[in-house]
Design an enzyme around this catalytic site. Structure first.
Site, PDB file in Angstrom:
ATOM      1  N   ILE A  80       0.837  -1.204   0.000  1.00  0.00           N
ATOM      2  CA  ILE A  80       0.000   0.000   0.000  1.00  0.00           C
ATOM      3  C   ILE A  80       0.871   1.252   0.000  1.00  0.00           C
ATOM      4  CG2 ILE A  80      -1.817   1.252   1.222  1.00  0.00           C
ATOM      5  CD1 ILE A  80      -2.690  -1.488   0.141  1.00  0.00           C
ATOM      6  N   THR A  81       2.020   1.176   0.630  1.00  0.00           N
ATOM      7  CA  THR A  81       2.932   2.302   0.805  1.00  0.00           C
ATOM      8  C   THR A  81       3.236   3.011  -0.514  1.00  0.00           C
ATOM      9  OG1 THR A  81       3.973   1.118   2.633  1.00  0.00           O
ATOM     10  CG2 THR A  81       5.199   2.973   1.701  1.00  0.00           C
TER      11      THR A  81
ATOM     12  N   HIS B  98      13.370  16.764 -10.737  1.00  0.00           N
ATOM     13  CA  HIS B  98      14.778  16.688 -10.405  1.00  0.00           C
ATOM     14  C   HIS B  98      15.444  15.646 -11.293  1.00  0.00           C
ATOM     15  CE1 HIS B  98      14.433  19.298  -6.958  1.00  0.00           C
ATOM     16  NE2 HIS B  98      13.402  18.602  -6.527  1.00  0.00           N
TER      17      HIS B  98
END
Length: 297
Positions: free
Chosen positions: A95-96, A246
Site C-alpha cells: 500500500i505504501t 529533479h
C-alpha cells in the site's frame, strides 16, 4: 493468485495510522486478518488481531500466511517484503507510496526468484466484492458481479466501480496494480489472471495517459485475451502536460511519462486498431460493457 475468504492475511506495519484504520475495516468486511507485525509492539492487539514484533513470530503462532499487506514507511518496505518472503509468504500487497525505485528493483528480483506475486507499490490493493478486502478500498462503491477491473489509478478504480455498481454491473476482482514509477505485477499478468478467472466475463482497464501504458498492451489484448476489454484512459483529451523534475526523478520516470502528444495518439490508435472500445468518461464504461456482453439497456 489465491483469493479466498479463508486465506490468512497479515498486516505489516499494523500500528501505522492508515494501517490501524484499514485493518479493522478489512476484518469487519470478513477478511481473515490473523495477525499484525509492528516491531516493538509485540504482545499488543488491535481489535482482537494479535501483534508480533517479527513476521517469523506471527507465522509460528498462527500458521502459514497466504497474503501480507505492507503499510510500513517507504524506506522500510523492502525489508518488510523480504522478511515476508523469508517466512514463505508469496502474495505481497504494498500500500505504501513512494518506495525507492532501487528497492523495488531488488524486491522484484527476489520475487521472481521465489515465485512471489507483488502488487504495488502505491496500491489500493485487491477486492473481491462481498468476499475479501485486501487494502484500502471504499467498499460501499463495490458489489459482487462479473466485471474485472485492472487499474493504475486508485481514485479512478473506485469511480469506475461506482458507475458499474449504479448501472447494475457488479465486479468479480478489482486490482490496483500501483501507481509508483516501478511496480510489481504487471498489466499483462493481471489481464491473464482475469482472462482465466471463471467469474469474470468482461474486463475494464483503467489508467491515465501518463501511466506508461505501452502500445503493445493493445496488441496483447487482441492476441491473448478472449474476454471483452473496455478501456478508460483519463487525461487523453487534455493538453500535453509539461513536468519539471529533479534529475534523479527524470532517470526513473522519463521512459514512462507518456506525455508526448504523438505517443498519446499512438496509444489511442493502437487500442482502436485492436478493437478495444475506449470510454470518454467513467460513466460510459457500463454502457460499453453492456454492449460488449450484449446486455440490453
Amino acid at each position: 493468485m489465491k483469493l479466498s475468504p479463508d486465506d490468512k492475511v497479515l498486516i505489516q506495519g499494523i500500528n501505522e495510522p492508515l494501517a490501524a484504520v484499514h485493518a479493522v475495516r478489512m476484518k469487519a468486511y470478513g477478511t481473515n486478518v490473523v495477525a499484525g507485525v509492528s516491531p516493538g509492539d509485540g504482545g499488543q492487539a488491535l481489535d482482537g488481531i494479535p501483534i508480533f514484533d517479527l513476521v517469523e513470530q506471527a507465522v509460528s503462532e498462527v500458521g502459514a500466511i497466504d497474503t501480507t499487506i505492507v503499510f510500513v514507511p517507504p524506506y522500510l518496505a523492502l525489508d518488510a517484503a523480504l522478511e515476508a518472503i523469508a517466512a514463505d509468504i508469496h502474495q505481497i500487497i504494498i500500500i505504501t507510496q513512494g518506495v525507492p525505485p532501487l528497492d523495488m528493483v531488488s524486491l522484484l528480483r527476489k520475487a521472481e526468484a521465489t515465485n512471489t506475486l507483488v502488487v504495488g507499490s502505491n496500491s489500493l490493493g485487491i477486492i473481491v466484492p462481498d468476499k475479501i478486502l485486501l487494502g484500502t478500498y471504499p467498499v460501499e462503491f463495490y458489489t459482487h458481479g462479473s466485471v474485472g477491473i485492472i487499474s493504475r489509478s486508485g481514485t479512478l478504480t473506485s469511480e469506475v466501480a461506482l458507475e458499474l455498481t449504479t448501472a447494475g454491473l457488479g465486479q468479480s476482482i478489482c486490482v490496483s496494480i500501483g501507481s509508483d514509477s516501478i511496480i510489481g505485477s504487471s498489466l499483462w499478468e493481471w489481464l491473464k489472471i482475469l482472462n482465466e478467472d471463471k467469474n469474470t466475463k468482461a474486463i475494464a482497464l483503467v489508467s491515465q495517459i501518463d501511466d506508461g501504458i505501452p502500445e503493445t498492451a493493445a496488441q496483447y489484448i487482441k492476441e491473448k485475451i478472449e474476454k471483452p476489454v473496455i478501456a478508460y484512459i483519463a487525461g487523453r483529451l487534455g493538453p500535453p502536460r509539461k513536468r519539471q523534475l529533479h534529475a534523479s526523478d527524470l532517470i526513473v520516470s522519463l521512459p514512462i511519462l507518456g506525455t508526448d502528444p504523438e505517443s498519446t495518439e499512438n496509444i489511442i490508435a493502437s487500442f482502436r486498431q485492436a478493437k478495444v472500445p475506449i470510454a470518454d468518461r467513467p460513466s460510459q464504461v457500463p454502457e460499453l460493457i453492456k454492449k460488449a456482453l450484449k446486455i440490453k439497456p
